[in-house]
Design a protein around this motif. Structure first.
Motif, PDB file in Angstrom:
ATOM      1  N   UNK A 179     -24.342  -5.857 -41.957  1.00  0.00           N
ATOM      2  CA  UNK A 179     -25.460  -6.027 -42.779  1.00  0.00           C
ATOM      3  C   UNK A 179     -25.259  -6.437 -43.689  1.00  0.00           C
ATOM      4  N   UNK A 180     -24.814  -7.278 -43.860  1.00  0.00           N
ATOM      5  CA  UNK A 180     -23.894  -8.040 -45.481  1.00  0.00           C
ATOM      6  C   UNK A 180     -24.068  -9.354 -44.707  1.00  0.00           C
ATOM      7  N   UNK A 181     -24.352  -9.900 -44.125  1.00  0.00           N
ATOM      8  CA  UNK A 181     -23.379 -10.999 -43.496  1.00  0.00           C
ATOM      9  C   UNK A 181     -23.011 -12.258 -45.045  1.00  0.00           C
ATOM     10  N   UNK A 182     -24.227 -12.311 -45.432  1.00  0.00           N
ATOM     11  CA  UNK A 182     -23.783 -13.795 -46.271  1.00  0.00           C
ATOM     12  C   UNK A 182     -22.712 -13.269 -46.801  1.00  0.00           C
ATOM     13  N   UNK A 183     -22.106 -12.225 -47.454  1.00  0.00           N
ATOM     14  CA  UNK A 183     -21.557 -11.815 -48.195  1.00  0.00           C
ATOM     15  C   UNK A 183     -20.023 -12.016 -48.375  1.00  0.00           C
ATOM     16  N   UNK A 184     -19.875 -11.323 -46.236  1.00  0.00           N
ATOM     17  CA  UNK A 184     -19.190 -11.488 -45.763  1.00  0.00           C
ATOM     18  C   UNK A 184     -18.948 -13.145 -45.757  1.00  0.00           C
ATOM     19  N   UNK A 185     -19.680 -14.360 -45.029  1.00  0.00           N
ATOM     20  CA  UNK A 185     -19.814 -15.449 -44.761  1.00  0.00           C
ATOM     21  C   UNK A 185     -19.364 -16.803 -46.352  1.00  0.00           C
ATOM     22  N   UNK A 186     -19.407 -16.105 -47.834  1.00  0.00           N
ATOM     23  CA  UNK A 186     -18.869 -15.961 -48.781  1.00  0.00           C
ATOM     24  C   UNK A 186     -17.383 -15.873 -49.072  1.00  0.00           C
ATOM     25  N   UNK A 187     -17.465 -15.001 -48.598  1.00  0.00           N
ATOM     26  CA  UNK A 187     -15.839 -13.766 -49.073  1.00  0.00           C
ATOM     27  C   UNK A 187     -14.873 -14.998 -47.893  1.00  0.00           C
ATOM     28  N   UNK A 188     -15.131 -15.222 -46.594  1.00  0.00           N
ATOM     29  CA  UNK A 188     -14.492 -16.317 -45.422  1.00  0.00           C
ATOM     30  C   UNK A 188     -13.561 -17.413 -45.919  1.00  0.00           C
ATOM     31  N   UNK A 189     -13.562 -18.135 -46.833  1.00  0.00           N
ATOM     32  CA  UNK A 189     -12.973 -19.145 -47.860  1.00  0.00           C
ATOM     33  C   UNK A 189     -11.762 -18.540 -48.474  1.00  0.00           C
ATOM     34  N   UNK A 190     -12.183 -17.128 -49.143  1.00  0.00           N
ATOM     35  CA  UNK A 190     -11.021 -15.903 -49.583  1.00  0.00           C
ATOM     36  C   UNK A 190     -10.003 -16.512 -48.560  1.00  0.00           C
ATOM     37  N   UNK A 337     -15.784 -15.755 -62.240  1.00  0.00           N
ATOM     38  CA  UNK A 337     -17.610 -16.950 -62.176  1.00  0.00           C
ATOM     39  C   UNK A 337     -17.477 -16.566 -61.073  1.00  0.00           C
ATOM     40  N   UNK A 338     -16.843 -15.916 -59.924  1.00  0.00           N
ATOM     41  CA  UNK A 338     -17.831 -16.310 -58.428  1.00  0.00           C
ATOM     42  C   UNK A 338     -18.130 -15.166 -58.458  1.00  0.00           C
ATOM     43  N   UNK A 339     -19.422 -15.286 -58.351  1.00  0.00           N
ATOM     44  CA  UNK A 339     -20.061 -13.618 -57.722  1.00  0.00           C
ATOM     45  C   UNK A 339     -21.140 -13.813 -56.473  1.00  0.00           C
ATOM     46  N   UNK A 340     -20.317 -12.048 -55.761  1.00  0.00           N
ATOM     47  CA  UNK A 340     -21.188 -12.975 -55.051  1.00  0.00           C
ATOM     48  C   UNK A 340     -21.377 -11.304 -54.482  1.00  0.00           C
ATOM     49  N   UNK A 341     -23.476 -11.341 -54.349  1.00  0.00           N
ATOM     50  CA  UNK A 341     -24.520 -10.280 -54.060  1.00  0.00           C
ATOM     51  C   UNK A 341     -24.235  -9.104 -53.058  1.00  0.00           C
ATOM     52  N   UNK A 342     -24.238  -8.241 -52.846  1.00  0.00           N
ATOM     53  CA  UNK A 342     -24.511  -7.477 -50.988  1.00  0.00           C
ATOM     54  C   UNK A 342     -26.208  -6.813 -52.239  1.00  0.00           C
ATOM     55  N   UNK A 343     -26.964  -7.113 -50.897  1.00  0.00           N
ATOM     56  CA  UNK A 343     -28.146  -7.061 -50.377  1.00  0.00           C
ATOM     57  C   UNK A 343     -28.091  -5.193 -50.291  1.00  0.00           C
ATOM     58  N   UNK A 344     -29.233  -4.740 -50.691  1.00  0.00           N
ATOM     59  CA  UNK A 344     -29.090  -3.721 -49.470  1.00  0.00           C
ATOM     60  C   UNK A 344     -29.695  -4.502 -48.679  1.00  0.00           C
ATOM     61  N   UNK A 345     -29.536  -3.754 -46.684  1.00  0.00           N
ATOM     62  CA  UNK A 345     -28.829  -4.761 -45.556  1.00  0.00           C
ATOM     63  C   UNK A 345     -31.286  -3.849 -45.409  1.00  0.00           C
ATOM     64  N   UNK A 346     -31.755  -5.356 -44.242  1.00  0.00           N
ATOM     65  CA  UNK A 346     -32.804  -5.158 -44.105  1.00  0.00           C
ATOM     66  C   UNK A 346     -32.373  -4.716 -42.199  1.00  0.00           C
ATOM     67  N   UNK A 347     -33.662  -4.054 -41.964  1.00  0.00           N
ATOM     68  CA  UNK A 347     -33.648  -3.504 -40.945  1.00  0.00           C
ATOM     69  C   UNK A 347     -32.954  -4.023 -39.886  1.00  0.00           C
ATOM     70  N   UNK A 348     -32.644  -4.814 -39.704  1.00  0.00           N
ATOM     71  CA  UNK A 348     -31.389  -5.292 -38.462  1.00  0.00           C
ATOM     72  C   UNK A 348     -29.533  -5.218 -38.741  1.00  0.00           C
ATOM     73  N   UNK A 349     -29.772  -5.167 -40.544  1.00  0.00           N
ATOM     74  CA  UNK A 349     -28.805  -4.648 -40.806  1.00  0.00           C
ATOM     75  C   UNK A 349     -28.671  -3.651 -40.442  1.00  0.00           C
ATOM     76  N   UNK A 351     -29.469  -1.985 -38.308  1.00  0.00           N
ATOM     77  CA  UNK A 351     -29.519  -1.728 -37.444  1.00  0.00           C
ATOM     78  C   UNK A 351     -27.543  -1.849 -36.812  1.00  0.00           C
ATOM     79  N   UNK A 352     -27.735  -2.427 -37.831  1.00  0.00           N
ATOM     80  CA  UNK A 352     -26.041  -3.131 -37.000  1.00  0.00           C
ATOM     81  C   UNK A 352     -24.993  -2.364 -37.575  1.00  0.00           C
ATOM     82  N   UNK A 353     -25.331  -1.876 -38.807  1.00  0.00           N
ATOM     83  CA  UNK A 353     -24.506  -1.029 -39.765  1.00  0.00           C
ATOM     84  C   UNK A 353     -24.355   0.365 -38.994  1.00  0.00           C
TER      85      UNK A 353
END
Ligand code: ADP
Ligand code: MG
Ligand code: ZN
Length: 636
Positions: A179-190, A337-349, A351-353
């Motif tokens: 449900x927080x795919x964007x944040x996950x994506x950003x951390x893949x590099x790490x 200096x790198x910020x990763x925002x975890x949004x409240x999940x939407x309806x599909x997020x 469901x995934x959680x």
């Protein structure tokens, strides 16, 4: 180190002593048979007692023999027989009887006195106070050493309490985070960097030292940090900012130093500082109560962060739900200096959680997690984990084989009731109002020319301030805006309010911010930009306040009362005509408004492309499309 072992054996000693004391008192007090005072007096008169010991509250003594017909009950007699070898000892609770001593003297029965506190009591109270003292001492010792189980003692004052998790312990991977795919994506590099730091080093890539996870409580910040360590299979050092705050001065800083020392030895690894806000609160926020300890710890953290080379492979992650109160020094380049925002999940997020958390739960055939997700707007990951847990508990209490939809419904109700107290959940009616309000903004913005295109609409509540939002692109700086552009902007702002009026025949407080902004624009048009025919080109600034020079008195307005009234009525007129215009626009496109609101009610978020596709089904076009280049040209 000796200290550690001897307090433990001391505890054994104390426990042993306690048991001995217990046994002893049991043995002593159980043996004498309890008899009543009247029985005692009867036995005394019959001349059957001897060796009396008198205390303020009881009489103890021995029977001379058991030929005491009818004074004692058969039970008591058999007790005496059982304890026969103990010389028929008895005791009786004393009653007021001032003549007792006289009687004893008259009968020539030997007796002795004793004070109320026996030697036993003395020992017990002595042991207790020593135990208390030692307990306090151990507590202080433990606080100083700061380690509950590991090696420690006084010598290890600065030893880090941060727990080292290795992968086999965390076992959390990205598959557990949903449900927080964007944040996950950003951390893949790490993760990639931690897995193969050499590759990055060879290419000279720059890896951030510090990553700050920002999100509401329960959105999965801690979970995500652990998942990064799990994915990369590296050690995970974690420590909570709030743990530092309660320490003695100087200890926190020593801990930070130690933590980084350990981390460097275990690189590549992750150092995770949870609840960074507890530690890194802006020094400006609390100017009076300077918290020396916190500040020292914070400074040490900054020193450590500056002092090491990210190429050693230590990534520092931190989490906070209040980034706005953080000390700016923490956010500077080369730190977090790198910020990763975890949004409240939407309806599909959501469901995934729910799917993640129901992996090990037996679900009934009627359970539809999509429906559960639809019922839980505003819930974060922790709330949803709670829902699943609660539903499973309910099902167990109802003796079911598996969890049914009914259990989920009841669990959601229960958790909503809890969250409503914290004003975090919208009622279905509020959700409808917000949906139409945001749809109003979006439809107006799509219809008018020269309006920034809509990027995203959302009715997922974010805190108390904003219930939903409509985001427009671009946010590029604009140097020039034409009157028609300003009027269109006004119209978009009023779109939400007008939609509410039309659909519900009533208005809510949700438009306050929009109205404030609209008023500001209208006022600026009149008083600053000379865009009103009635008032002409003159500017009327009431708030031109030179920065340094003058006192507040100097910022008096430079126009008459009559002009002020004219400005007011002109602002009103502009707002009124904008309102009228929006009303006509939305009335003509009511179907589109409904369609967008329905979509929002169902999916909660709608991005710009989806919005345009939806509106195209109704043949909606912007009123007069002007090429984008033209506007850009005007702006430059
Ligand atoms: P935060 O640190 O942001 O307050 P946590 O990471 O402690 O939140 O989340 C608490 C629990 O909620 C997690 O252990 C997990 O069970 C659940 N949870 C939170 N967010 C998610 C998510 N995105 N996916 C799956 N589970 C989640
Ligand atoms: Mg947390
Ligand atoms: Zn609005």
């Amino acid at each position: 180190m000796g200290e550690r072992r001897w307090p433990i054996s001391l505890w054994y000693l104390l426990a042993g002593l306690f048991v001995v004391v217990l046994l002893y008192s049991y043995g002593l007090y159980e043996a004498p048979q309890e008899i009543s005072y009247s029985q005692f007096k009867a036995l005394l008169n019959a001349g059957k007692v001897t060796d009396l010991v008198l205390t303020p509250d009881e009489v103890q003594g021995r029977l001379t023999d058991l030929e005491v017909d009818n004074i004692l009950s058969s039970e008591q007699v058999s007790h005496f027989k059982r304890w026969g070898q103990r010389e028929l000892r008895f005791r009786a609770v004393r009653v007021e009887d001032p003549k007792l001593v006289e009687v004893l003297e008259a009968k020539g029965i030997p007796f002795a006195g004793r004070t109320a506190s026996t030697w036993l009591m003395n020992i017990v109270s002595w042991v207790l106070s020593v135990a208390l003292f030692i307990g306090i001492w151990l507590f202080v010792l433990r606080r100083l050493s700061g380690s509950a189980g590991g090696p420690g003692g006084l010598m290890a004052v600065g030893r880090s309490r941060a727990k080292v998790y290795v992968e086999s312990e965390t076992k959390v991977t990205f598959a557990d985070v949903a449900g927080i795919d964007e944040a996950k994506e950003e951390l893949r590099e790490i993760v990639e960097f931690l897995k193969t730091p050499e590759r990055f080093r060879r290419l000279g890539g720059k890896i951030p030292k510090g990553v700050l996870l920002v999100g509401a409580p329960g959105t999965g910040k801690t979970l995500l940090a652990r998942a990064v360590a799990g994915e990369a299979k590296v050690p995970f050092f974690s420590i909570s900012g709030s743990e530092f705050v309660e320490l003695f001065v100087g200890v926190g800083a020593a801990r930070v130093r130690d933590l980084f020392e350990q981390a460097k030895q275990k690189a590549p690894c992750i150092v995770f500082i949870d609840e960074l806000d507890a530690l890194g609160k802006s020094r400006a926020i609390n100017p009076l109560g300077t918290h020396d300890e916190r500040e020292q710890t914070l400074n040490q953290l900054l020193v450590e962060m500056d002092g090491f080379d990210p190429n050693v492979g230590v990534i520092i992650m931190a989490a906070t739900n209040r980034p706005e109160i953080l000390d700016p020094a923490l956010l500077r380049a080369g730190r977090f200096d790198r910020h990763v925002v975890l949004d409240r999940p939407d309806v599909r997020g959501r469901e995934a959680i729910l799917r993640v958390h129901t992996r090990s739960v037996k679900l009934g055939p009627d359970v539809d997690l999509q429906v559960v997700a639809q019922r839980t707007p505003g819930f974060v990951g922790a709330d949803l984990a709670n829902v699943v847990n609660e539903a499973a508990l309910l099902a167990a209490r109802r003796n079911r084989e598996y969890v049914t939809m009914q259990d989920f419904d009841d669990a959601v109700d229960r958790i909503i009731a809890g969250l409503e107290r914290k004003t975090r959940v919208m009622s279905p009616r509020e959700k409808r109002i917000v949906a139409y309000h945001e749809a109003g903004h979006a439809v107006v913005a799509s219809l008018l020319p020269n309006v920034d295109p809509v990027r995203k609409i959302s009715i997922i509540p974010r805190g108390i301030g904003a219930l939903g939002y409509t985001q427009q692109l671009p946010t590029e700086d604009r140097y020039l805006m034409t009157r028609s552009e300003l009027e269109n902007r006004l119209a978009v702002l009023l779109g939400g309010r007008v939609a509410e009026e039309m659909v519900f025949g009533d208005v809510s407080t949700g438009a306050q911010d929009d109205l404030q902004k609209a008023t500001d624009i209208a006022l600026a048009m009149v008083s600053r930009y000379g865009m009103s025919e009635a008032l002409g080109l003159r500017t009327f600034e009431s708030d031109r306040r030179p920065l340094f020079l003058e006192s507040p008195m100097a910022s008096r307005r430079d126009y008459s009362e009559a002009k002020a009234a004219a400005i007011d009525s002109e602002v009103e007129r502009i707002l009124k005509s904008a309102h009228q215009r929006v009303r006509e626009l939305l009335q003509a496109h009511r179907r589109e408004l409904e369609a967008v609101a329905d979509w929002l009610l169902e999916k909660e978020v709608l991005d710009g492309d989806q919005l345009r596709a939806l509106l195209q089904q109704y043949g909606v076009q912007r009123e007069q499309r002007e090429p984008r280049e033209q506007r850009t040209a005007a702006g430059s």
